[in-house]
Design a protein around this motif. Structure first.
Motif, PDB file in Angstrom:
ATOM      1  N   TYR A  12     -29.165  85.367 -32.601  1.00 28.03           N
ATOM      2  CA  TYR A  12     -28.749  84.594 -31.429  1.00 28.03           C
ATOM      3  C   TYR A  12     -28.118  85.449 -30.332  1.00 28.03           C
ATOM      4  O   TYR A  12     -27.647  84.914 -29.333  1.00 28.03           O
ATOM      5  CB  TYR A  12     -27.841  83.428 -31.857  1.00 28.03           C
ATOM      6  CG  TYR A  12     -28.706  82.401 -32.539  1.00 28.03           C
ATOM      7  CD1 TYR A  12     -29.440  81.497 -31.792  1.00 28.03           C
ATOM      8  CD2 TYR A  12     -28.882  82.425 -33.913  1.00 28.03           C
ATOM      9  CE1 TYR A  12     -30.305  80.613 -32.393  1.00 28.03           C
ATOM     10  CE2 TYR A  12     -29.753  81.537 -34.521  1.00 28.03           C
ATOM     11  CZ  TYR A  12     -30.459  80.638 -33.755  1.00 28.03           C
ATOM     12  OH  TYR A  12     -31.336  79.769 -34.360  1.00 28.03           O
ATOM     13  N   THR A  15     -29.898  84.725 -27.134  1.00 31.84           N
ATOM     14  CA  THR A  15     -29.507  83.413 -26.589  1.00 31.84           C
ATOM     15  C   THR A  15     -28.171  83.512 -25.873  1.00 31.84           C
ATOM     16  O   THR A  15     -28.000  82.971 -24.776  1.00 31.84           O
ATOM     17  CB  THR A  15     -29.422  82.371 -27.723  1.00 31.84           C
ATOM     18  OG1 THR A  15     -30.631  82.410 -28.487  1.00 31.84           O
ATOM     19  CG2 THR A  15     -29.204  80.975 -27.182  1.00 31.84           C
ATOM     20  N   HIS A  19     -27.669  82.987 -21.917  1.00 29.28           N
ATOM     21  CA  HIS A  19     -26.731  81.952 -21.465  1.00 29.28           C
ATOM     22  C   HIS A  19     -25.808  82.512 -20.379  1.00 29.28           C
ATOM     23  O   HIS A  19     -25.601  81.880 -19.340  1.00 29.28           O
ATOM     24  CB  HIS A  19     -25.904  81.427 -22.637  1.00 29.28           C
ATOM     25  CG  HIS A  19     -24.752  80.574 -22.210  1.00 29.28           C
ATOM     26  ND1 HIS A  19     -24.916  79.265 -21.824  1.00 29.28           N
ATOM     27  CD2 HIS A  19     -23.438  80.860 -22.055  1.00 29.28           C
ATOM     28  CE1 HIS A  19     -23.738  78.773 -21.466  1.00 29.28           C
ATOM     29  NE2 HIS A  19     -22.834  79.727 -21.599  1.00 29.28           N
ATOM     30  N   TYR A  88     -37.404  80.627 -22.618  1.00 26.68           N
ATOM     31  CA  TYR A  88     -37.077  81.160 -23.948  1.00 26.68           C
ATOM     32  C   TYR A  88     -35.676  80.713 -24.375  1.00 26.68           C
ATOM     33  O   TYR A  88     -35.459  80.330 -25.524  1.00 26.68           O
ATOM     34  CB  TYR A  88     -37.176  82.686 -23.919  1.00 26.68           C
ATOM     35  CG  TYR A  88     -36.824  83.348 -25.223  1.00 26.68           C
ATOM     36  CD1 TYR A  88     -37.638  83.211 -26.343  1.00 26.68           C
ATOM     37  CD2 TYR A  88     -35.678  84.143 -25.330  1.00 26.68           C
ATOM     38  CE1 TYR A  88     -37.311  83.839 -27.539  1.00 26.68           C
ATOM     39  CE2 TYR A  88     -35.357  84.767 -26.520  1.00 26.68           C
ATOM     40  CZ  TYR A  88     -36.171  84.611 -27.622  1.00 26.68           C
ATOM     41  OH  TYR A  88     -35.845  85.227 -28.808  1.00 26.68           O
ATOM     42  N   TYR A  89     -34.734  80.743 -23.446  1.00 24.36           N
ATOM     43  CA  TYR A  89     -33.364  80.296 -23.721  1.00 24.36           C
ATOM     44  C   TYR A  89     -33.353  78.848 -24.208  1.00 24.36           C
ATOM     45  O   TYR A  89     -32.726  78.530 -25.211  1.00 24.36           O
ATOM     46  CB  TYR A  89     -32.486  80.454 -22.468  1.00 24.36           C
ATOM     47  CG  TYR A  89     -31.142  79.799 -22.595  1.00 24.36           C
ATOM     48  CD1 TYR A  89     -30.151  80.377 -23.372  1.00 24.36           C
ATOM     49  CD2 TYR A  89     -30.877  78.592 -21.960  1.00 24.36           C
ATOM     50  CE1 TYR A  89     -28.911  79.768 -23.510  1.00 24.36           C
ATOM     51  CE2 TYR A  89     -29.645  77.985 -22.086  1.00 24.36           C
ATOM     52  CZ  TYR A  89     -28.664  78.571 -22.867  1.00 24.36           C
ATOM     53  OH  TYR A  89     -27.439  77.961 -23.005  1.00 24.36           O
ATOM     54  N   LYS A  92     -34.678  78.588 -27.696  1.00 19.26           N
ATOM     55  CA  LYS A  92     -33.695  79.050 -28.673  1.00 19.26           C
ATOM     56  C   LYS A  92     -32.569  78.032 -28.859  1.00 19.26           C
ATOM     57  O   LYS A  92     -32.044  77.884 -29.954  1.00 19.26           O
ATOM     58  CB  LYS A  92     -33.114  80.408 -28.261  1.00 19.26           C
ATOM     59  CG  LYS A  92     -34.100  81.552 -28.299  1.00 19.26           C
ATOM     60  CD  LYS A  92     -34.655  81.814 -29.686  1.00 19.26           C
ATOM     61  CE  LYS A  92     -33.690  82.602 -30.535  1.00 19.26           C
ATOM     62  NZ  LYS A  92     -34.214  82.928 -31.870  1.00 19.26           N
ATOM     63  N   CYS A  93     -32.223  77.296 -27.801  1.00 23.16           N
ATOM     64  CA  CYS A  93     -31.207  76.241 -27.921  1.00 23.16           C
ATOM     65  C   CYS A  93     -31.710  75.128 -28.831  1.00 23.16           C
ATOM     66  O   CYS A  93     -30.966  74.633 -29.696  1.00 23.16           O
ATOM     67  CB  CYS A  93     -30.843  75.674 -26.542  1.00 23.16           C
ATOM     68  SG  CYS A  93     -29.862  76.792 -25.533  1.00 23.16           S
ATOM     69  N   TRP A  96     -31.600  76.379 -32.340  1.00 25.79           N
ATOM     70  CA  TRP A  96     -30.244  76.411 -32.866  1.00 25.79           C
ATOM     71  C   TRP A  96     -29.812  75.024 -33.330  1.00 25.79           C
ATOM     72  O   TRP A  96     -29.209  74.879 -34.387  1.00 25.79           O
ATOM     73  CB  TRP A  96     -29.250  76.943 -31.833  1.00 25.79           C
ATOM     74  CG  TRP A  96     -27.836  76.682 -32.284  1.00 25.79           C
ATOM     75  CD1 TRP A  96     -26.939  75.826 -31.735  1.00 25.79           C
ATOM     76  CD2 TRP A  96     -27.184  77.263 -33.419  1.00 25.79           C
ATOM     77  NE1 TRP A  96     -25.770  75.833 -32.449  1.00 25.79           N
ATOM     78  CE2 TRP A  96     -25.901  76.707 -33.498  1.00 25.79           C
ATOM     79  CE3 TRP A  96     -27.584  78.185 -34.379  1.00 25.79           C
ATOM     80  CZ2 TRP A  96     -24.992  77.054 -34.498  1.00 25.79           C
ATOM     81  CZ3 TRP A  96     -26.671  78.532 -35.375  1.00 25.79           C
ATOM     82  CH2 TRP A  96     -25.399  77.964 -35.421  1.00 25.79           C
TER      83      TRP A  96
END
Length: 121
Positions: A12, A15, A19, A88-89, A92-93, A96
């Motif tokens: 992460y 990420t 962020h 992509y962010y 990944k959220c 998660w």
């Protein structure tokens, strides 16, 4: 209180970095300092980990770098998120949230609130 193992959080780092780049471009030291502060010293990212993440993110087209203001005679390298990086962010959220949902099924609520299993002490 021990910090978070880099093995646990490794997947992460990208990420976290993306962020922090959502609002404005930034540079390595500033990102490292922000991670340390926002995590209340529970996670301190190593410089080598941070810069290998920048290299990977740039290679994948998720960030772009450019030289910025000179500080102490050295140019800073700034990083900014790209549209592909934003996509992509958000992926990944979502990942998660699913990961957290699954792992929470295997965490004892008692240990979660106490922080320690008192029988082991």
């Amino acid at each position: 209180m021990p910090g978070i193992s880099s093995d646990v959080i490794r997947g992460y780092n990208d990420t976290i970095i993306l962020h922090l780049l959502q609002g404005k471009p930034s540079y390595g030291y500033e990102i490292s300092k922000t991670i340390r502060e926002k995590s209340e010293e529970k996670y301190v990212i190593k410089e080598t980990t941070l810069y290998s993440a920048f290299t990977r993110l740039e290679k994948n087209g998720f960030v772009e770098s450019y030289s910025g203001d000179e500080t102490s005679g050295r140019k800073r390298t700034y990083y900014q998120i790209t549209p592909a990086g934003r996509q992509y962010y958000y992926e990944k959220c979502r990942e998660w949230k699913l990961t957290k949902e699954v792992i929470e099924k295997f965490i004892d609520k008692e240990e979660e609130t106490d922080g320690y299993n008192k029988e082991l002490l």
